[in-house]
Design a protein around this motif. Structure first.
Motif, PDB file in Angstrom:
ATOM      1  N   SER A 186      92.688  94.213  36.011  1.00  0.00           N
ATOM      2  CA  SER A 186      91.551  94.724  35.244  1.00  0.00           C
ATOM      3  C   SER A 186      90.881  95.863  36.015  1.00  0.00           C
ATOM      4  O   SER A 186      91.056  95.994  37.229  1.00  0.00           O
ATOM      5  N   LYS A 187      90.122  96.666  35.307  1.00  0.00           N
ATOM      6  CA  LYS A 187      89.398  97.767  35.944  1.00  0.00           C
ATOM      7  C   LYS A 187      88.430  97.223  36.986  1.00  0.00           C
ATOM      8  O   LYS A 187      88.258  97.807  38.059  1.00  0.00           O
ATOM      9  N   ARG A 188      87.806  96.090  36.694  1.00  0.00           N
ATOM     10  CA  ARG A 188      86.852  95.501  37.633  1.00  0.00           C
ATOM     11  C   ARG A 188      87.550  95.118  38.929  1.00  0.00           C
ATOM     12  O   ARG A 188      87.025  95.360  40.028  1.00  0.00           O
ATOM     13  N   GLU A 189      88.744  94.511  38.841  1.00  0.00           N
ATOM     14  CA  GLU A 189      89.480  94.104  40.031  1.00  0.00           C
ATOM     15  C   GLU A 189      89.895  95.326  40.861  1.00  0.00           C
ATOM     16  O   GLU A 189      89.763  95.325  42.087  1.00  0.00           O
ATOM     17  N   VAL A 190      90.375  96.354  40.183  1.00  0.00           N
ATOM     18  CA  VAL A 190      90.795  97.563  40.894  1.00  0.00           C
ATOM     19  C   VAL A 190      89.603  98.234  41.558  1.00  0.00           C
ATOM     20  O   VAL A 190      89.684  98.710  42.695  1.00  0.00           O
ATOM     21  N   ASP A 191      88.457  98.281  40.852  1.00  0.00           N
ATOM     22  CA  ASP A 191      87.252  98.894  41.420  1.00  0.00           C
ATOM     23  C   ASP A 191      86.800  98.141  42.664  1.00  0.00           C
ATOM     24  O   ASP A 191      86.436  98.754  43.682  1.00  0.00           O
ATOM     25  N   ASP A 242      92.264  81.011  43.072  1.00  0.00           N
ATOM     26  CA  ASP A 242      92.664  81.125  41.670  1.00  0.00           C
ATOM     27  C   ASP A 242      92.079  82.364  41.026  1.00  0.00           C
ATOM     28  O   ASP A 242      92.675  82.957  40.133  1.00  0.00           O
ATOM     29  N   ASP A 243      90.920  82.749  41.481  1.00  0.00           N
ATOM     30  CA  ASP A 243      90.206  83.872  40.854  1.00  0.00           C
ATOM     31  C   ASP A 243      90.227  85.067  41.805  1.00  0.00           C
ATOM     32  O   ASP A 243      89.526  85.083  42.811  1.00  0.00           O
ATOM     33  N   LEU A 244      91.089  86.048  41.508  1.00  0.00           N
ATOM     34  CA  LEU A 244      91.203  87.215  42.374  1.00  0.00           C
ATOM     35  C   LEU A 244      89.890  87.979  42.436  1.00  0.00           C
ATOM     36  O   LEU A 244      89.477  88.442  43.512  1.00  0.00           O
ATOM     37  N   ALA A 245      89.222  88.132  41.315  1.00  0.00           N
ATOM     38  CA  ALA A 245      87.962  88.870  41.285  1.00  0.00           C
ATOM     39  C   ALA A 245      86.928  88.203  42.190  1.00  0.00           C
ATOM     40  O   ALA A 245      86.184  88.872  42.906  1.00  0.00           O
ATOM     41  N   ALA A 246      86.903  86.850  42.174  1.00  0.00           N
ATOM     42  CA  ALA A 246      85.933  86.133  43.019  1.00  0.00           C
ATOM     43  C   ALA A 246      86.268  86.333  44.489  1.00  0.00           C
ATOM     44  O   ALA A 246      85.375  86.493  45.334  1.00  0.00           O
ATOM     45  N   ALA A 247      87.581  86.335  44.813  1.00  0.00           N
ATOM     46  CA  ALA A 247      87.980  86.553  46.209  1.00  0.00           C
ATOM     47  C   ALA A 247      87.610  87.951  46.677  1.00  0.00           C
ATOM     48  O   ALA A 247      87.127  88.129  47.805  1.00  0.00           O
TER      49      ALA A 247
END
Length: 255
Positions: A186-191, A242-247
């Protein structure tokens, strides 16, 4: 002690010739172990044994052979192997000059310092020309019974030579079978990943990195030599969030 040259030859470009010596630019710090007999601690010896006769073979009777079919070899002596280099045996002919940034590091193999063997003027002319142009001389030479591509460049005011791999020695990524992602990031993860990369941006300082594994092994050797019983630590289990964004978010908060 002054370093000892490991190869003498000539760099040629156009009609100019630069007599040179090569010196190793790196040295291995790997911890080496010997094979010993577990029951008495004596060192193990390996002997050359003829697979047909079952007898030990003196070193002077050992030659090099290339297997052309099963158990059939073509034997070449040192002079015959050297003849394969033709007239290039002691000459590095620079065939072209390319921008330094165009060579992918995957092609580099080992680095040597290039010293002057005779007159220093031709050496300094080549070094200054490469420094001013930002280019690298590409040629080939025979070293340790094989041919290498060679890249000659300016390195902090002296010449350096990198042996290089030929293109057919490179394993291309398309030949591998990498795991296919289930979905696009997702854009959020890449950012957030980009912000983490930016937050850890530093100038590379090689003296800040030490071989901690080698130091740990040498420490274990010293402790065991003193009679200490060693018990290996239990490896810590790796946790996969489990949650890449949280990591990523947690990583940003810790920098």
């Amino acid at each position: 002690m002054a370093p000892k040259s490991i190869w003498n030859g000539t760099i040629s470009f156009g009609l100019a010739a630069v007599p040179i010596k090569l010196y190793s630019a790196t040295e291995s710090k790997t911890v080496h172990f010997n094979e010993v007999h577990v029951s008495d601690g004596a060192r193990i010896e390996h002997k050359r044994v003829c697979s047909k006769e079952g007898k030990e073979v003196p070193y002077k009777e050992v030659v090099k052979g290339y297997e052309v079919s099963e158990d059939e070899y073509v034997v070449l002596d040192k002079d015959e192997v050297a003849a394969a280099a033709g007239g290039r045996g002691k000459v590095i002919e620079l065939e072209e000059f390319v921008p330094e940034g165009e060579i992918d590091p995957i092609f580099f193999e080992k680095t040597y310092y290039v010293g002057s063997r005779d007159e220093s003027e031709p050496y300094r002319v080549l070094q200054a020309a490469l420094e001013r142009s930002g280019r690298v001389g590409i040629g080939r030479f025979t070293f340790h019974n094989r041919e290498y591509l060679a890249a000659v460049r300016n390195l902090n005011g002296v010449l350096a030579l990198h042996t290089m791999r030929f293109h057919d020695e490179i394993v291309h990524a398309k030949e591998l079978d990498p795991p296919k992602p289930g979905k696009s990031p997702s854009k959020r993860e890449v950012d957030m990943a980009g912000k983490l990369v930016d937050s850890l941006h530093r100038r590379f300082k090689p003296d800040e990195y030490e071989d901690t594994y080698r130091e740990a092994v040498l420490e274990l050797v010293e402790r065991k030599a003193k009679g200490e019983e060693l018990t290996p630590d239990e490896p810590e289990p790796e946790e996969e969030p489990d949650d890449l964004a949280a990591a990523l978010q947690a990583s940003l908060g810790s920098t």
